[in-house]
Enzyme design. Structure first.
Site, PDB file in Angstrom:
ATOM      1  N   HIS A 231      10.367 -26.063   0.925  1.00  9.09           N
ATOM      2  CA  HIS A 231       9.854 -27.241   0.242  1.00  9.09           C
ATOM      3  C   HIS A 231       8.703 -26.878  -0.694  1.00  9.09           C
ATOM      4  O   HIS A 231       7.890 -27.712  -1.048  1.00  9.09           O
ATOM      5  CB  HIS A 231       9.418 -28.274   1.282  1.00  9.09           C
ATOM      6  CG  HIS A 231      10.550 -28.628   2.198  1.00  9.09           C
ATOM      7  ND1 HIS A 231      11.468 -29.612   1.918  1.00  9.09           N
ATOM      8  CD2 HIS A 231      10.950 -28.050   3.357  1.00  9.09           C
ATOM      9  CE1 HIS A 231      12.374 -29.653   2.882  1.00  9.09           C
ATOM     10  NE2 HIS A 231      12.089 -28.709   3.762  1.00  9.09           N
TER      11      HIS A 231
ATOM     12  N   GLU B 199       0.835  -1.221   0.000  1.00 15.21           N
ATOM     13  CA  GLU B 199       0.000   0.000   0.000  1.00 15.21           C
ATOM     14  C   GLU B 199       0.855   1.252   0.000  1.00 15.21           C
ATOM     15  O   GLU B 199       0.466   2.280  -0.546  1.00 15.21           O
ATOM     16  CB  GLU B 199      -0.905   0.033   1.232  1.00 15.21           C
ATOM     17  CG  GLU B 199      -2.254  -0.564   1.003  1.00 15.21           C
ATOM     18  CD  GLU B 199      -3.283  -0.188   2.074  1.00 15.21           C
ATOM     19  OE1 GLU B 199      -2.918   0.326   3.146  1.00 15.21           O
ATOM     20  OE2 GLU B 199      -4.472  -0.433   1.833  1.00 15.21           O
TER      21      GLU B 199
ATOM     22  N   LYS C 228     -13.158   0.782  -2.595  1.00 20.56           N
ATOM     23  CA  LYS C 228     -14.107   1.017  -1.490  1.00 20.56           C
ATOM     24  C   LYS C 228     -15.327   1.773  -2.000  1.00 20.56           C
ATOM     25  O   LYS C 228     -16.459   1.469  -1.640  1.00 20.56           O
ATOM     26  CB  LYS C 228     -13.436   1.867  -0.399  1.00 20.56           C
ATOM     27  CG  LYS C 228     -12.558   1.112   0.574  1.00 20.56           C
ATOM     28  CD  LYS C 228     -12.063   2.094   1.629  1.00 20.56           C
ATOM     29  CE  LYS C 228     -11.614   1.429   2.897  1.00 20.56           C
ATOM     30  NZ  LYS C 228     -11.147   2.351   3.912  1.00 20.56           N
TER      31      LYS C 228
HETATM   32  O1  LIG Z   1      -8.886   1.924  10.079  1.00 23.13           O
HETATM   33  P1  LIG Z   1      -9.798   2.031   8.924  1.00 23.13           P
HETATM   34  O2  LIG Z   1     -10.133   3.473   8.611  1.00 23.13           O
HETATM   35  O3  LIG Z   1     -11.033   1.210   9.106  1.00 23.13           O
HETATM   36  O4  LIG Z   1      -9.051   1.503   7.670  1.00 23.13           O
HETATM   37  C1  LIG Z   1      -8.705   0.132   7.507  1.00 23.13           C
HETATM   38  C2  LIG Z   1      -7.958  -0.041   6.212  1.00 23.13           C
HETATM   39  O5  LIG Z   1      -8.788   0.512   5.201  1.00 23.13           O
HETATM   40  C3  LIG Z   1      -8.274   0.629   3.900  1.00 23.13           C
HETATM   41  O6  LIG Z   1      -8.363  -0.555   3.228  1.00 23.13           O
HETATM   42  C4  LIG Z   1      -6.899   1.202   3.831  1.00 23.13           C
HETATM   43  O7  LIG Z   1      -6.360   1.027   2.562  1.00 23.13           O
HETATM   44  C5  LIG Z   1      -5.994   0.570   4.851  1.00 23.13           C
HETATM   45  O8  LIG Z   1      -4.759   1.248   4.850  1.00 23.13           O
HETATM   46  C6  LIG Z   1      -6.614   0.662   6.210  1.00 23.13           C
HETATM   47  O9  LIG Z   1      -5.728   0.094   7.127  1.00 23.13           O
END
Ligand SMILES: O=P(O)(O)OC[C@H]1O[C@H](O)[C@H](O)[C@@H](O)[C@@H]1O
Length: 427
Positions: free
Chosen positions: A289, A268, A400
């Site tokens: 292995h 990331e 997202k």
């Molecule tokens: O802590 P949050 O805001 O729920 O985010 C949780 C995760 O969400 C996303 O996928 C980001 O890319 C991550 O870097 C992060 O750790």
């Protein structure tokens, strides 16, 4: 942490000492930028201050309010993997579960199987908006209701200064811990995000922070003075010469999750603008292995990172009169594992395949603090050298938004792209 980068030089990718010295000239100015960012508490760089700025007291205080059989950490990505790395690595009387995925069968089986009246739930989200985390929390909360357990008595919230979860904590007067400002999730292992699970499991979180502090002290303007920077600069220099893959291969069962945490950190943070290094997860000796064939004889496009503790408790191998096996008797599993570690290192080097050795004294709180901090600093340095925006993840945000749009959570152009999927179907 101790780093040995000798086997990264003069291999198939052609990195030699003179070229590494050239990179070192750039480490000085990169380090200045990192130090400036740390001094300003700037986003991302602030994470490298956590060994000094993270106050363990509130974490220990909240943890002291519970004596659970089980811990559910409800979080994903950086909100789960740091804590999971720590609790998986250390022997613990508390069964720690990480509800990161939203696989319905797995989540409901877990809620059915575990005694929820003896469980603490830590719901962790920096943003307080992550769909997987909030959905899993709602499912767990309902399971507690159904089991006659007062969820408000057994829930801790770890989140940013404001947002959905902060409001939930305020409304129900839940114990709340802060995700510190300026600390992205994947850099938050040495903050309350990673430390609560450790504290409630009875581990020494001050020793974790002390391990981080010890590595912070070694950061300097030369890669030859800092194991963390030696690793970051070497990985960068090899990536520039074609090491598209970094295979993280700890020789300790207890560090299997560490490789998973590292994968998020590396992918990331550094996977931007057509650049980056794909993290692969391996485990010594098991993957000797399996994956080692590829690492030694496949494309010369990898750095193999071998990690081990130099001390561990050991188990003798019983004597045997079985012909061909007698050389094992009188030895120990630890000696065998160490021999395999050195053999793998030599086997890769003999084939010109670049590898690096990282060592901590022991897999304990101190050693883990060193390892986690050193990898974060290595990543930040790599990002400076590669000139990428280390602390953002726009590609993840795209997905997202698309998922949210599909679920009716708003109008997002990204969701249209999902509907427009091209098809070429074969049954
Ligand atoms: O802590 P949050 O805001 O729920 O985010 C949780 C995760 O969400 C996303 O996928 C980001 O890319 C991550 O870097 C992060 O750790």
């Amino acid at each position: 942490m101790h780093a040995d980068i000798g086997n990264a030089l003069d291999g198939a990718l052609g990195l030699d000492r003179a070229a590494l010295d050239d990179v070192d000239d750039r480490v000085a100015s990169a380090h200045e930028r990192v130090e400036r960012g740390r001094a300003d508490g700037a986003h991302g760089y602030a994470a490298l201050n956590l060994p000094e700025t993270c106050d363990p007291d509130p974490v220990e205080r909240v943890a002291a309010g519970f004596d659970p059989e089980s811990l559910f950490t409800v979080g994903i990505g950086g909100s789960a993997l740091g804590a999971a790395t720590i609790t998986d690595a250390l022997d613990s009387p508390v069964d720690a579960y990480y509800l990161d995925n939203v696989d319905p069968e797995w989540v409901s089986a877990l809620c059915d199987r575990v005694d929820l009246s003896e469980t603490v739930v830590n719901v962790v989200s920096r943003s307080g908006t992550t769909a997987e985390t909030l959905s899993n929390f709602l499912v767990v909360r309902e399971a507690m209701d159904d089991a006659g357990v007062d969820w408000t008595e057994r829930t801790v919230v770890t989140t940013g200064a404001e947002g959905n979860l902060r409001s939930l904590a305020d409304r129900h007067d839940l114990p709340a811990l802060d995700v510190p400002d300026g600390v992205p999730g994947r850099f938050s292992a040495l903050s309350p995000v990673g430390l609560f699970a450790a504290a409630v499991s009875g581990h020494d979180i001050e020793a974790l922070l002390a391990g981080g502090a010890a590595e912070a002290e070694k950061l300097s303007g030369s890669l030859y003075d800092s194991p963390a920077y030696a690793y970051g600069a070497t990985s960068y220099a090899l990536a520039e010469r074609g090491a598209a893959v970094d295979a993280m291969m700890p020789y300790a069962e207890s560090l299997e999750r560490f490789a998973e945490w590292f994968a998020q950190l590396w992918a990331e943070s550094l996977g931007k603008d057509g650049r980056g290094q794909t993290p692969a997860r391996a485990l010594g000796a098991t993957d000797q292995h399996s994956q080692l064939q590829l690492y030694r004889a496949g494309p010369a496009d990898k750095l193999v990172t071998l990690v081990r503790p130099t001390e561990r408790s050991d188990t003798p191998i019983p004597e045997t009169d079985l012909e061909g096996l007698s050389y094992l008797g009188g030895s120990s599993l630890g000696e065998l594992l160490d021999a395999e570690f050195r053999a793998t290192e030599a086997s890769l080097a003999a084939a010109g395949r670049e590898n690096v050795r990282l060592e901590v004294d022991r897999v304990d709180e101190r050693g883990l603090g060193e390892l986690l901090y050193a990898m974060e600093a290595a990543c930040v340095l790599y990002g400076e050298l590669a000139d990428v925006s280390t602390f953002t993840q726009p590609a993840v945000e795209w997905g997202k938004k698309a998922a949210r749009g599909l679920l009716g959570g708003g109008e997002f152009a990204e969701a249209d792209a999902v509907r427009d999927k091209r098809r070429l179907e074969i049954d």
